[in-house]
Enzyme design. Structure first.
Site, PDB file in Angstrom:
ATOM      1  N   THR A 168      -4.963   0.305   3.780  1.00  0.00           N
ATOM      2  CA  THR A 168      -6.561   0.220   3.998  1.00  0.00           C
ATOM      3  C   THR A 168      -6.718  -1.431   4.162  1.00  0.00           C
ATOM      4  O   THR A 168      -7.310  -1.892   4.881  1.00  0.00           O
ATOM      5  CB  THR A 168      -7.292   0.712   2.928  1.00  0.00           C
ATOM      6  OG1 THR A 168      -7.234   2.142   2.854  1.00  0.00           O
ATOM      7  CG2 THR A 168      -8.795   0.605   3.307  1.00  0.00           C
ATOM      8  N   PHE A 172       5.342   0.706  -0.899  1.00  0.00           N
ATOM      9  CA  PHE A 172       5.223   0.665  -2.647  1.00  0.00           C
ATOM     10  C   PHE A 172       4.684  -0.770  -3.086  1.00  0.00           C
ATOM     11  O   PHE A 172       4.201  -1.622  -2.233  1.00  0.00           O
ATOM     12  CB  PHE A 172       6.390   1.434  -3.222  1.00  0.00           C
ATOM     13  CG  PHE A 172       6.675   2.965  -2.828  1.00  0.00           C
ATOM     14  CD1 PHE A 172       5.597   3.694  -2.938  1.00  0.00           C
ATOM     15  CD2 PHE A 172       7.905   3.138  -2.472  1.00  0.00           C
ATOM     16  CE1 PHE A 172       5.859   5.120  -2.550  1.00  0.00           C
ATOM     17  CE2 PHE A 172       8.015   4.474  -2.242  1.00  0.00           C
ATOM     18  CZ  PHE A 172       7.119   5.431  -2.306  1.00  0.00           C
ATOM     19  N   LYS A 193      -3.239  -0.096   0.005  1.00  0.00           N
ATOM     20  CA  LYS A 193      -2.295  -1.324   0.688  1.00  0.00           C
ATOM     21  C   LYS A 193      -2.772  -0.969   2.155  1.00  0.00           C
ATOM     22  O   LYS A 193      -2.993  -2.305   2.729  1.00  0.00           O
ATOM     23  CB  LYS A 193      -0.893  -1.158   0.222  1.00  0.00           C
ATOM     24  CG  LYS A 193      -0.122  -2.133   0.902  1.00  0.00           C
ATOM     25  CD  LYS A 193       1.131  -2.057   0.057  1.00  0.00           C
ATOM     26  CE  LYS A 193       1.824  -1.091  -0.316  1.00  0.00           C
ATOM     27  NZ  LYS A 193       2.249  -0.207   0.622  1.00  0.00           N
ATOM     28  N   PHE A 253     -14.453  -0.921  -6.425  1.00  0.00           N
ATOM     29  CA  PHE A 253     -15.375   0.278  -6.688  1.00  0.00           C
ATOM     30  C   PHE A 253     -16.346   0.062  -7.131  1.00  0.00           C
ATOM     31  O   PHE A 253     -16.686  -0.903  -7.921  1.00  0.00           O
ATOM     32  CB  PHE A 253     -14.312   1.124  -7.376  1.00  0.00           C
ATOM     33  CG  PHE A 253     -13.085   1.555  -6.550  1.00  0.00           C
ATOM     34  CD1 PHE A 253     -13.191   2.725  -6.339  1.00  0.00           C
ATOM     35  CD2 PHE A 253     -11.816   0.839  -6.661  1.00  0.00           C
ATOM     36  CE1 PHE A 253     -12.088   3.259  -5.274  1.00  0.00           C
ATOM     37  CE2 PHE A 253     -10.910   1.217  -5.831  1.00  0.00           C
ATOM     38  CZ  PHE A 253     -10.735   2.685  -5.385  1.00  0.00           C
ATOM     39  N   LYS A 266       0.869  13.248  -0.878  1.00  0.00           N
ATOM     40  CA  LYS A 266       0.133  11.983  -0.662  1.00  0.00           C
ATOM     41  C   LYS A 266      -0.948  11.683   0.374  1.00  0.00           C
ATOM     42  O   LYS A 266      -1.650  11.008   0.558  1.00  0.00           O
ATOM     43  CB  LYS A 266       1.447  10.725  -0.071  1.00  0.00           C
ATOM     44  CG  LYS A 266       2.167  10.414  -1.273  1.00  0.00           C
ATOM     45  CD  LYS A 266       3.171   9.198  -1.088  1.00  0.00           C
ATOM     46  CE  LYS A 266       2.426   7.926  -0.497  1.00  0.00           C
ATOM     47  NZ  LYS A 266       3.395   6.940  -0.045  1.00  0.00           N
ATOM     48  N   ALA A 296      10.617   4.032   1.338  1.00  0.00           N
ATOM     49  CA  ALA A 296      10.655   2.705   0.775  1.00  0.00           C
ATOM     50  C   ALA A 296      11.360   2.534  -0.423  1.00  0.00           C
ATOM     51  O   ALA A 296      11.699   1.507  -0.982  1.00  0.00           O
ATOM     52  CB  ALA A 296       9.190   2.396   0.283  1.00  0.00           C
ATOM     53  N   TRP A 350     -12.696  -0.611   2.610  1.00  0.00           N
ATOM     54  CA  TRP A 350     -13.135   0.723   2.435  1.00  0.00           C
ATOM     55  C   TRP A 350     -14.488   1.329   3.092  1.00  0.00           C
ATOM     56  O   TRP A 350     -14.546   2.107   3.775  1.00  0.00           O
ATOM     57  CB  TRP A 350     -12.579   1.541   1.174  1.00  0.00           C
ATOM     58  CG  TRP A 350     -12.738   2.740   1.265  1.00  0.00           C
ATOM     59  CD1 TRP A 350     -11.491   3.798   1.709  1.00  0.00           C
ATOM     60  CD2 TRP A 350     -13.812   3.991   1.104  1.00  0.00           C
ATOM     61  NE1 TRP A 350     -12.129   5.153   1.377  1.00  0.00           N
ATOM     62  CE2 TRP A 350     -13.307   4.987   1.337  1.00  0.00           C
ATOM     63  CE3 TRP A 350     -14.885   3.742   0.671  1.00  0.00           C
ATOM     64  CZ2 TRP A 350     -13.894   6.143   0.987  1.00  0.00           C
ATOM     65  CZ3 TRP A 350     -15.859   4.838   0.485  1.00  0.00           C
ATOM     66  CH2 TRP A 350     -15.376   6.093   0.583  1.00  0.00           C
ATOM     67  N   ARG A 370       3.758   1.152   9.636  1.00  0.00           N
ATOM     68  CA  ARG A 370       4.836   2.014   9.715  1.00  0.00           C
ATOM     69  C   ARG A 370       4.045   3.398  10.183  1.00  0.00           C
ATOM     70  O   ARG A 370       3.067   3.591   9.846  1.00  0.00           O
ATOM     71  CB  ARG A 370       5.687   2.531   8.415  1.00  0.00           C
ATOM     72  CG  ARG A 370       6.371   1.420   7.845  1.00  0.00           C
ATOM     73  CD  ARG A 370       6.962   1.882   6.510  1.00  0.00           C
ATOM     74  NE  ARG A 370       6.049   1.965   5.390  1.00  0.00           N
ATOM     75  CZ  ARG A 370       6.307   2.629   4.216  1.00  0.00           C
ATOM     76  NH1 ARG A 370       7.446   3.094   4.027  1.00  0.00           N
ATOM     77  NH2 ARG A 370       5.308   2.704   3.322  1.00  0.00           N
TER      78      ARG A 370
END
Length: 558
Positions: A73, A301, A71, A382, A105, A273, A410, A94
Site C-alpha cells: 500500500t 517481508f 508495505k 490509523f 494473506k 521472500a 490507505w 511482484r
C-alpha cells in the site's frame, strides 16, 4: 457508515485505457502487447531510444505481524504522491500468488485508495505468467523422469533428485508423494513432492534474467539431481532449456497496469521472500528505470529478509544502486512487537510501544549502517494512533538520524503520501546513497557469508551448522559454487529463526539445517527452521468468502 472494502473501491474506480497510461511513458502501440483494455505486456526491445536512468527507491518494513504493516500500500501511495508533485514515476511490484490469495494473506495489490488495478485480474490469472512458469517447471520434471525411464544414460540417482513438480496453490497434501506406480509402463517409482509455483527455481531465474539469452543460460545451469557418483545433473544435460524458454517467451516481458490514480505500474514475477529472493523481476525494474524519474519498488517481508536479499542478491547481480529506502511500520505492529495481543492494539500503550521500537531501530541500523543507504520511516497512520505514541517513534528515530513521515495513503491515496514523497526526494537529492555497499564480498567462504548475515543483520551471536549442512557446503564449494551470494530461508516474523521471538531478540544463534544451490538463479539457499516450500490452507481459507455474480463481478477478494 462502514468503510468500503478494497475490492469495492477498486471496482468503483474508472481506469484509463492502458495505451493512454503507456503514452505518459513515451511508449507507443508498437511496444505494447494488449491483454484486454487495461493490461499489457511491454516489448523491451522497442523502448524509446532516448531512455534515461531514473532513481530507485526501495520500500521495506519491520518484521511483519498479524496487525499488518502496509508495505505494498505504501509503494502504491508513494508512487501516486511522487507523481502528484511532479515526478515522472513508475511503481514496480511482484505478482500475487494464488496460494496466499485463497489462503490466509489475501491479495497483494495494495489497499484502500492506494491500489493497483484491475485488482481482480492481478490477484488471479493476470497475464498467465505463473501458469507458464508452472508449465516450464513441470516440463523439466517430465523430461527428467522420462530420461530415467528411457534408460538413464546420465546415471541419475533417483534417490538424489532435487527437482520437484509444482502447482500454484497451497496444498499440503502434495508435499510428499510417491509416483511412477502401476507397473513398468507408468514410469519408475520414486518418492517425489510438489512446491508452490512461486517457490520454483524457474521463478527466481526469470526474475533475475536480463534477457531471453540470459534466461536460457540460467535455465541450462539449473541442477535437477545428482548421479550415483555425486556429480550434478543439469537442465542443459536434459536438453530442455530451449523448450523452457519457448514456454517463457511471453512471461519474460513485464506487465504494465495502473494505480487508482493512473500512475503506471510494472507488476512482474513473484519469487517467495523467505526461500527465494522476494523481488520483482530485474527486467521490470530496469525497464522502469529507463522510463521514469523515480521507480518505487518493494522487497518481501521485513528488511532482514527482503531488503538484505534485494541488495545482496538482486542489486549485486543486476548492477542496481538504490537512492533511498523507506521502512514501513505501524503503531499497532510495533506494540505487537512489544508484547501486546492483537485484541488490545487500539489502546494507548507507550510502554509496549517502547518495548517494540527496537525492532524498527534494528532495521534502520541495518539500512543506514550495514548498507550505507539513506532512509525514512513511513508510519501508516490509523485513527486510533495516539499523538504521544507517534511522538515517541519520531524521537527515537531522530536519535538514529532518520526522519519519520506520516502516511495516510490507505485513506487518502497519493494526497496522503505527499509528506513521505517530499522526504524521499530530499534523501535522493542528498546523494547519500554514494556510501552504498554490500554486506559481504563474493569471495568470502559460504559459512562466513552466512555468519555475517546472522551476526550483522539479525543481531545473532553466531551460526550452528548441522553435519548435513557442513557436508553440503563443502561439496558446493568443491563444485565451484562458493562465490555465490546467500539466500537465507528463515521465518519472516522474527529477526531470529524462532518466530515467537519478536521485537529485537538477543543472545540467540541461528541453526542452518542444510543448504542447496540454485545454480540457475545464482545463489546458495541456507535453510533454517521449518520453512515450507508448499504451504497449506488455514482452517478458514480466504477462498470461502470469494464469489462471482451473474454479471461476472467478483466479491470477497481483499
Amino acid at each position: 457508515m462502514g468503510f468500503l472494502s478494497d475490492i469495492e473501491i477498486a471496482q468503483a474506480s474508472v481506469m484509463e485505457p492502458i495505451e493512454t497510461v503507456a503514452k505518459t511513458l513515451g511508449l507507443d502501440g508498437d511496444s505494447l502487447e494488449l491483454y484486454g483494455k487495461y493490461k499489457a505486456k511491454v516489448d523491451i526491445h522497442k523502448l524509446p531510444k532516448t531512455a534515461g536512468q531514473g532513481k530507485l527507491v526501495l520500500v521495506t518494513a519491520i518484521n511483519p505481524t498479524p496487525a499488518g504493516e502496509g508495505k505494498t500500500t505504501t509503494v502504491v501511495g508513494l508512487g501516486d504522491a511522487l507523481r502528484r508533485i511532479g515526478k515522472r514515476t513508475i511503481i514496480a511490484l511482484r505478482e500475487p500468488s494464488l496460494g496466499p490469495v485463497f489462503g490466509v494473506k489475501g491479495g497483494a495489490a495494495g489497499g484502500g485508495y492506494a491500489q493497483v488495478v484491475p485488482m481482480e485480474d492481478i490477484n488471479l490469472h493476470f497475464t498467465g505468467d505463473f501458469h507458464a512458469i508452472g508449465a516450464a517447471n513441470n516440463l523439466v520434471a517430465a523430461m527428467l523422469d522420462n530420461h530415467i525411464y528411457q534408460g538413464n544414460a546420465l546415471g541419475i540417482d533417483s534417490r538424489r533428485i532435487t527437482w520437484k513438480r509444482c502447482v500454484g496453490m497451497n496444498d499440503r497434501q502434495l508435499r510428499y508423494v510417491t509416483d511412477g506406480l502401476g507397473g513398468r509402463t507408468n514410469g519408475v517409482p520414486r518418492e517425489d513432492g510438489f512446491d508452490i509455483t512461486v517457490a520454483s527455481e524457474i521463478m527466481a531465474v526469470l526474475c533475475l534474467a536480463s534477457d531471453i539469452n540470459d534466461l536460457k543460460d540460467r535455465l541450462s545451469r539449473i541442477i535437477v539431481g545428482y548421479t550415483r557418483d555425486e556429480v550434478p545433473v543439469t537442465v542443459g544435460q536434459l536438453k530442455a532449456q530451449g523448450a523452457l524458454a519457448a514456454l517463457l517467451k511471453d512471461a519474460i516481458k513485464p506487465n504494465l497496469v495502473q494505480t487508482l490514480e493512473h500512475t503506471p505500474a510494472f507488476i512482474h514475477g513473484g519469487p517467495f521472500a523467505n526461500i527465494a529472493h522476494g523481488c520483482n523481476s530485474v527486467i521490470a525494474t530496469q525497464t522502469a528505470l529507463k522510463l521514469a524519474d523515480y521507480v518505487v519498488t518493494e522487497a518481501g517481508f521485513g528488511a532482514d529478509l527482503g531488503a538484505e536479499k534485494f541488495i545482496d542478491i538482486k542489486c549485486r547481480k543486476a548492477g542496481l544502486t538504490p537512492s533511498a529506502v523507506v521502512i514501513v511500520a505501524t503503531v499497532k505492529a510495533l506494540k505487537m512487537h512489544g508484547g501486546v495481543p492483537k485484541t488490545e492494539l487500539g489502546t494507548k500503550n507507550l510502554d509496549a510501544l517502547a518495548k517494540g521500537m527496537p525492532n524498527l531501530l534494528k532495521h534502520i541500523e541495518n539500512i543506514t549502517q550495514k548498507f550505507g543507504l539513506p532512509a525514512v520511516v513511513a508510519i501508516n497512520r490509523f485513527p486510533t494512533d495516539d499523538v504521544e505514541e507517534l511522538k515517541l517513534i519520531e524521537e527515537q528515530c531522530k536519535a538514529y538520524g532518520v526522519r519519520v513521515a506520516l502516511s495516510e495513503v490507505w485513506a487518502k491515496g497519493g494526497e496522503g503520501g505527499e509528506e513521505l514523497a517530499r522526504e524521499v526526494i530530499r534523501l535522493v537529492e542528498s546523494g547519500e546513497s554514494k556510501n552504498f555497499h554490500f554486506l559481504y564480498e563474493d569471495s568470502l567462504p559460504i559459512k562466513e557469508k552466512i555468519n555475517r548475515i546472522v551476526t550483522e543483520i539479525y543481531g545473532g551471536d553466531g551460526v550452528d551448522f548441522t553435519s548435513a549442512a557442513s557436508k553440503e557446503i563443502a561439496k558446493l564449494e568443491g563444485l565451484g559454487f562458493g562465490n555465490l551470494p546467500i539466500c537465507m530461508a528463515k521465518t519472516q516474523y522474527s529477526l531470529s529463526d524462532d518466530q515467537t521471538k519478536t521485537g529485537r531478540p538477543t543472545g540467540f544463534r541461528i541453526t542452518v539445517r542444510n543448504v542447496k544451490v540454485s545454480a540457475g538463479a545464482g545463489f546458495i539457499v541456507a535453510l533454517t527452521g521449518d520453512i515450507m516450500t508448499m504451504p497449506g490452507l488455514p482452517k478458514v481459507p480466504a477462498a470461502e468468502k470469494i464469489d462471482v455474480d451473474e454479471n461476472g463481478n467478483i466479491s470477497g477478494l481483499f
